[in-house]
Design an enzyme around this catalytic site. Structure first.
Site, PDB file in Angstrom:
ATOM      1  N   THR A   7     -16.835 -14.275 -20.698  1.00 19.74           N
ATOM      2  CA  THR A   7     -17.452 -13.128 -21.750  1.00 19.74           C
ATOM      3  C   THR A   7     -18.060 -12.478 -20.930  1.00 19.74           C
ATOM      4  O   THR A   7     -18.144 -11.014 -20.906  1.00 19.74           O
ATOM      5  CB  THR A   7     -17.788 -13.965 -22.733  1.00 19.74           C
ATOM      6  OG1 THR A   7     -16.703 -14.759 -23.315  1.00 19.74           O
ATOM      7  CG2 THR A   7     -18.364 -12.963 -23.863  1.00 19.74           C
ATOM      8  N   CYS A   8     -19.010 -13.052 -20.096  1.00 19.36           N
ATOM      9  CA  CYS A   8     -20.160 -12.428 -19.433  1.00 19.36           C
ATOM     10  C   CYS A   8     -19.556 -11.515 -18.389  1.00 19.36           C
ATOM     11  O   CYS A   8     -19.962 -10.225 -18.264  1.00 19.36           O
ATOM     12  CB  CYS A   8     -20.994 -13.189 -18.692  1.00 19.36           C
ATOM     13  SG  CYS A   8     -21.950 -14.397 -19.779  1.00 19.36           S
ATOM     14  N   THR A   9     -18.459 -11.857 -17.733  1.00 18.58           N
ATOM     15  CA  THR A   9     -17.680 -10.938 -16.770  1.00 18.58           C
ATOM     16  C   THR A   9     -17.185  -9.649 -17.472  1.00 18.58           C
ATOM     17  O   THR A   9     -17.430  -8.744 -16.956  1.00 18.58           O
ATOM     18  CB  THR A   9     -16.701 -11.662 -15.900  1.00 18.58           C
ATOM     19  OG1 THR A   9     -17.663 -12.760 -15.298  1.00 18.58           O
ATOM     20  CG2 THR A   9     -16.061 -10.853 -14.795  1.00 18.58           C
ATOM     21  N   LEU A  56     -19.881  -7.369 -18.328  1.00 18.49           N
ATOM     22  CA  LEU A  56     -20.777  -6.630 -17.401  1.00 18.49           C
ATOM     23  C   LEU A  56     -19.743  -5.574 -16.604  1.00 18.49           C
ATOM     24  O   LEU A  56     -20.072  -4.688 -16.110  1.00 18.49           O
ATOM     25  CB  LEU A  56     -21.333  -7.471 -16.382  1.00 18.49           C
ATOM     26  CG  LEU A  56     -22.462  -8.299 -16.761  1.00 18.49           C
ATOM     27  CD1 LEU A  56     -23.201  -9.031 -15.780  1.00 18.49           C
ATOM     28  CD2 LEU A  56     -23.267  -7.486 -17.566  1.00 18.49           C
TER      29      LEU A  56
END
Length: 156
Positions: free
Chosen positions: A49-51, A54
């Site tokens: 999710t973070c990747t 970003l």
């Protein structure tokens, strides 16, 4: 889940911070005064999710640049992990390490999850004078939509 007791209020000064970037160079909020800043707290480098979030910011960085906004991502991961992540994904914005004292800045912004030792998905728009103008904190696993950032940038 225990979040920091500092409830940030839109219209109030944002907590100052100084954290190392991916090369160990200190970056401070005070040093970025004179232009707006968006702080994006993420739980973990390399997580799906973070990747995804970003990479979406990376692919739409022109939205921030055109608004004159400095984008800085903050994670409790060590500097070296953040450097490897930035190099792998081609992130050209600051990735700042809140590793030690662990989560100190995330706590100041009320987005540190004490139970799991990571930052929650919080985003904060701070104006050129250091005043908080917008914020959003999403539940675990829920990405922040690009539209929310665009709306915040349009309010500048």
């Amino acid at each position: 889940m225990s979040q920091g007791s500092h409830a940030l209020v839109v219209g109030e000064p944002a907590p100052d911070l100084t954290l190392p970037d991916t090369h160990g160079t200190p970056v401070s909020l005070a040093g970025l005064r004179g232009g707006p800043v968006v702080l994006v707290f993420v739980p973990f480098a390399f997580s799906g999710t973070c990747t995804g979030e970003l990479c979406e910011l990376r692919d739409n960085i022109a939205d921030f640049q055109e608004a004159g906004v400095h984008l800085a991502v903050i994670s409790c991961d060590p500097m070296f992990s953040l450097r490897a992540w930035a190099e792998k994904e081609g992130y050209a914005f600051d990735l700042l390490s809140d590793f030690w004292p662990h989560g100190e800045v995330a706590r100041a912004y009320g987005v540190f999850d004490e139970a799991s030792g990571h930052a929650l998905r919080g985003s904060f728009l701070i104006d050129a004078e250091g005043v908080l103008r917008w914020s959003v904190v999403n539940p675990r696993g829920e990405a922040r939509p690009l539209a929310a950032y665009r709306e915040a940038l349009a309010s500048l």
